[in-house]
Structures are given as C-alpha cells and as structure tokens.
Design a protein around this motif. Structure first.
Motif, PDB file in Angstrom:
ATOM      1  N   HIS A  33       0.839  -1.199   0.000  1.00 42.56           N
ATOM      2  CA  HIS A  33       0.000   0.000   0.000  1.00 42.56           C
ATOM      3  C   HIS A  33       0.875   1.250   0.000  1.00 42.56           C
ATOM      4  N   ALA A  34       0.718   2.080  -0.999  1.00 39.59           N
ATOM      5  CA  ALA A  34       1.478   3.330  -1.088  1.00 39.59           C
ATOM      6  C   ALA A  34       0.831   4.398  -0.205  1.00 39.59           C
ATOM      7  N   LEU A  35       1.671   5.141   0.514  1.00 41.69           N
ATOM      8  CA  LEU A  35       1.213   6.290   1.303  1.00 41.69           C
ATOM      9  C   LEU A  35       1.998   7.496   0.820  1.00 41.69           C
ATOM     10  N   ILE A  36       1.304   8.450   0.196  1.00 37.14           N
ATOM     11  CA  ILE A  36       2.019   9.568  -0.412  1.00 37.14           C
ATOM     12  C   ILE A  36       1.368  10.892  -0.053  1.00 37.14           C
ATOM     13  N   GLY A  37       2.103  11.960  -0.321  1.00 34.62           N
ATOM     14  CA  GLY A  37       1.647  13.321  -0.062  1.00 34.62           C
ATOM     15  C   GLY A  37       2.853  14.230  -0.010  1.00 34.62           C
ATOM     16  N   VAL A 210      -3.196   3.016  -3.223  1.00 42.53           N
ATOM     17  CA  VAL A 210      -2.532   4.218  -2.739  1.00 42.53           C
ATOM     18  C   VAL A 210      -3.480   5.030  -1.870  1.00 42.53           C
ATOM     19  N   THR A 211      -2.948   5.572  -0.792  1.00 37.16           N
ATOM     20  CA  THR A 211      -3.639   6.579   0.015  1.00 37.16           C
ATOM     21  C   THR A 211      -2.898   7.890  -0.171  1.00 37.16           C
ATOM     22  N   GLN A 220      -7.693  10.860  -0.958  1.00 35.91           N
ATOM     23  CA  GLN A 220      -8.105   9.861  -1.936  1.00 35.91           C
ATOM     24  C   GLN A 220      -7.462   8.516  -1.624  1.00 35.91           C
ATOM     25  N   VAL A 221      -8.248   7.453  -1.850  1.00 36.37           N
ATOM     26  CA  VAL A 221      -7.754   6.075  -1.772  1.00 36.37           C
ATOM     27  C   VAL A 221      -8.198   5.385  -3.051  1.00 36.37           C
ATOM     28  N   ALA A 222      -7.249   4.753  -3.759  1.00 32.98           N
ATOM     29  CA  ALA A 222      -7.597   4.151  -5.047  1.00 32.98           C
ATOM     30  C   ALA A 222      -6.598   3.072  -5.422  1.00 32.98           C
ATOM     31  N   PRO A 223      -7.014   2.093  -6.253  1.00 31.79           N
ATOM     32  CA  PRO A 223      -6.035   1.155  -6.819  1.00 31.79           C
ATOM     33  C   PRO A 223      -5.064   1.918  -7.714  1.00 31.79           C
ATOM     34  N   MET A 224      -3.778   1.555  -7.663  1.00 31.38           N
ATOM     35  CA  MET A 224      -2.783   2.246  -8.480  1.00 31.38           C
ATOM     36  C   MET A 224      -3.134   2.146  -9.965  1.00 31.38           C
TER      37      MET A 224
END
Length: 508
Positions: A33-37, A210-211, A220-224
């Motif tokens: 699970h990607a966590l980005i910002g 990804v979150t 946003q939370v979505a499939p890459m």
C-alpha cells in the motif's frame, strides 16, 4: 475478510497547529500500500502514531482484529509492525549480525548463540543477494549495504506489517529491483507493506493501492492501476500540474553574460578528482551532472574550502585566493547546502530561528550580545518569503517536514546575501510538490542575479533547472552542454561515453 490495519478519524495537533485532521488509512492483508503526499501532508505523523512514537489526540486504530494504542515503537514491533526509516537508525560500531539480531538475540544455555545469529544474518541478507562478512562492523560497508541490513533486520522480526519510509533513497537501480523482489516475496507470504516514496515509477512498479494525503487529511484512496500519474500528482498538490510546471520554467533570459563569478580549472583532489573544470556566471544556474563517484561533491567541497585540492585553480569574485576553510568562503560570499541535511545541515534540537540565523550570528552579535530584535525581524522575513510552514520560529526544526527543513537551510544562506549558492542534491528525499517550490525559488534567486551551482542525480530536474551543464565522469569534466544540447539524452551520452572533445562540440 477484515483488513490488517484500519486507522479512522485520527487527529493530532502540535502546539495548537493541526498535523492530522480525521486522517484515514486502511491496509489489507498481503497488500503493498502506497502512502504519499507532499512534505507536511501528515504521512510521517500518521506512521509515528501507528508505531507509538506519538500519541493520537483522537481516533481509532485496529490492527490484526484488535483495537490498539501502542505506547512505544518497541511495543508496536512486538505486536508485528516493523519500520524501516529513510535515515538508517542502526548502531554503526556494532557488527552486521548484532544489528540484525538486536533486541531478539538467540541464546543457548544462557549464553549468546553467535553461530545461530551469524547464520540467520547471512540467510536474511541472502534474500537480497548480499554476501558479506557479518562479523565486521556495519560502518565498514557503504550506505546502500547498510540500508539493506536495516531492511533485513525489519524482516527478521517476522512482522505482519512492514513500513518502508523512502527505502530506496540510498540504493542504485539494481539494488532497487532486488528490494522489490523481496517486497513481492513478503506479499506472497501474506505480509503487508506500507510503502512511502516520492518516486512515481516505484509506486506504480510495486504498489497495489494508494492513500493520498494533503494538509493532514486523507484525500483519496484508489487502486494504483486506476489512477493516472497526472491525477495522482494533481490530487497530491491540490492544483493543476500545469500551474506547477508554469512556476518551474527556466528564465534563461535572466542569465548575466559578464565574467564568471566562479571559475574552476584543472582541479585535482586525491584519486577521486583528476581534472575538473566548470564556471558559474552571475544570474546563472549551472548543473553538475555525473554518476555516483564522478567527483561532483568532492569538487564543490573544495570550492567551499571544506577540503583542500592537490592542484588546480579556483577563482571566486575575481580573486585567486584559496579558501582554506568554509569560514573564508562564507566571508567571501558563498553559501553551501550539503547533500545530507540531517547530518551536515540542520541542528535538530535547535529552533527554526536558531537554525536559520546560525551563519549570520557573528553579524547579529555586538560584544557577545545578540540583537534579538534584528534576529526576529530577519527570521520573520524569510519565513514569509520562502513560505516555511512552522507553528512559530521557536518550533524545533526536527518537527518540520523535509521540504520545510530544506527551505530553512536555503534561508540560512540567503540572509547572508551571497554571490554564489552551492546546492548539493537540494530536493533529495522531498516530494514532487516541495520540489517544484524549491526549484521555483532557485530560479527566482538566479533571476535576481545570484549565481547557483547545483548538483542533482535526477536528470529531469537538472535539465529543467540549469541553463548550462558540466558533466563529470571518473573525476574529470567530459562535457559542457548549453542551449539545445541541454537535454537528458546528451547528459546520459556524456556520462556513458564522454570525453574532452564533447566540450568542444558543445560550443560548435
């Protein structure tokens, strides 16, 4: 099936300033699970709350089917959560085995079972195709190997969840692929991974979902696979990418064509630098490109007086007088932001104000007494000018995001009114939004007449920022590119095959 981790409605304030506002994070079992910002979006705070480093103000955390509130990282680790930080937090003087087994040492008849621990260390490292002497101190190995040891240690705890915070920052392309292979092994074994990275290629290569966080919120939370790169970046920034690109345009027409403010010829330092030439004019951004070990950092350290060259000429502001120490360079009008801002830049337990005015302190003091009013005035001016996000100037700099720490370091030198600013990897480890702001600021400064010498390992960044690029290879300058020759293809060709004739061709 219930998720492995659910974090709902997480709130956290520091000195009254919201860091997290009803943040959410849900990670499935066996998911990457990607966590980005952007820096300051709240990613690190959310992770530190999960692992017990910070206490949440409110909200709920459920891990492996149970509500949890960890009081320390050790307690979180005991429950099955291992964290690998961007800054390697191991014990350099201890052996590789001791670092991998620290906190879970094997014993036999009450004594340490070194044979079993050495065997385990070798087995864990073999998953990364690393065959080293595990008896030797960790500090005997390069940073990339140390990073792999840190990852091996985390995996050795048989975690249910592994958190990787910028794990590839010290790795080369081959090592990154090995790491991704291990991540896929973990996923196949049902282990979940939270992957924090600012490199989009990595996210799309290895992550399932990804979150995206912004301003302390989950936006946003979505499939890459369902999110385009453009959508990902614009969601993270909260604005259209065209706006960021517009802010980041080069201002080639601002370049001053007068005599160079800095001229370096035939520089040699030990075995690493054997014939480096480059120059910087006022109002010009000059890029130094090259592979790791090409001699870029060694060259700029010599210019700044941090290291002594064996031979060569360094002329700054019309003077051939050598800089015997950094203090000479600072007095002459140079500033230097080094590559490792944690080790050589910030003083983490000092305030934003103290870090910003560090180089200026001799000018602010009269008979040993600091002019506090003048100090506050300068700090307030640069916090506003550079858009530094902090609760107040007395906040400890270690509590700021990486991008804001970098802005403080830039402000440290800008308040000195330098003639030349040397930037070694100025955007390393910061996200795409903060990068755009930093690069836009650098261009603005060059437009005001400041000479900028910039090292960057990211070709796209250096090509976009610089009006002229000197390419180094094996300790020599092998190409000087300007005009239409400033492109990624030319830089890569010079890195791979460059020789002195490339410099003549660049002017032809």
């Amino acid at each position: 099936m219930a998720p492995l981790l659910s974090m709902h409605g997480i709130n956290k304030r520091f000195a009254g300033i919201p860091a997290l506002r009803a943040a959410e994070l849900v990670v499935e079992k066996g998911e990457v699970h990607a966590l980005i910002g952007q820096n300051g979006a709240g990613k690190s705070t959310l992770i530190k709350i999960l692992t017990g480093y910070y206490a949440k103000d409110s909200g709920e955390i459920v891990f492996d089917g149970k509500p949890v509130t960890f009081s320390s990282p050790q307690e979180a680790q005991g429950a099955g959560i291992s964290t690998i930080y961007q800054e390697i937090n191991l014990v350099p003087y201890r052996s590789v085995t001791e670092n991998i087994c620290l906190g879970r040492e094997k014993r036999r008849f009450g004594l340490l079972d070194w044979r079993a621990m050495h065997a385990e260390a070798r087995a864990l490292l073999s998953r990364f195709n690393i065959d080293i002497d595990v008896h030797r101190p960790l500090m005997a190995y390069p940073t990339a190997v140390q990073q792999m040891v840190a990852i091996a240690r985390a995996i050795g705890f048989e975690a249910k969840l592994v958190i990787m915070d910028e794990p590839t920052s010290s790795l080369d392309e081959r090592e990154v692929e090995v790491l991704f292979g291990v991540i896929r092994q973990l996923k196949a074994a049902g282990v979940s991974v939270i992957f924090v990275s600012h490199k989009l290629d990595e996210l799309y290569s290895v992550c399932d979902r990804v979150t995206i966080m912004r301003d302390g919120r989950t936006v946003q939370v979505a499939p890459m696979a369902e999110l385009s790169r453009l959508d990902l970046v614009t969601t993270m920034l909260g604005r259209e990418l065209t706006q960021v690109l517009q802010e980041g345009r080069k201002a080639d027409d601002t370049v001053d064509t007068r005599k160079p403010i800095l001229k370096v010829q035939d520089l040699a330092i030990g075995r690493r630098v054997r014939g480096v030439d480059f120059e910087v004019r006022p109002g010009e951004i000059v890029g130094l490109a090259g592979l790791l070990g090409a001699g870029r950092t060694e060259s700029v350290r010599a210019v700044f007086g941090a290291d002594k060259p064996d031979t060569g000429m360094i002329r700054f502001a019309g003077s051939d007088k050598a800089m015997t120490e950094p203090a000479d360079a600072i007095r002459a009008g140079m500033g230097f932001c080094s590559e490792d801002r944690k080790l050589e830049g910030i003083i983490p337990d000092m305030s934003v104000r103290e870090n910003l005015t560090l180089a200026l302190m001799p000018q602010l003091a009269r008979r040993g007494i600091v002019d506090e009013g003048r100090s506050r005035e300068i700090v307030d001016q640069f916090i506003k000018r550079l858009g530094i996000r902090c609760s107040d100037p007395e906040q400890r700099i270690r509590e700021l995001s990486g991008g804001n720490q970098q802005k403080v370091l830039l402000a440290r030198w800008l308040c000195m009114n330098p003639k030349l600013l040397i930037l070694d990897e100025p955007t390393r480890g910061i996200d795409v939004g903060a990068k755009a702001e930093i690069l836009s600021l650098i261009r603005e400064l060059a437009g005001q007449g400041l000479g900028v010498l910039m090292i960057s390992s990211e070709l796209e960044e250096i090509v976009e920022a610089a009006s002229r690029i000197f390419v180094l290879r094996d300790g020599r300058t092998v190409a000087e590119l300007e005009g239409d020759a400033v492109n990624e293809q030319s830089v890569m060709a010079a890195m791979a095959h460059g020789h002195e004739s490339n410099r003549e061709a660049a002017h032809g």
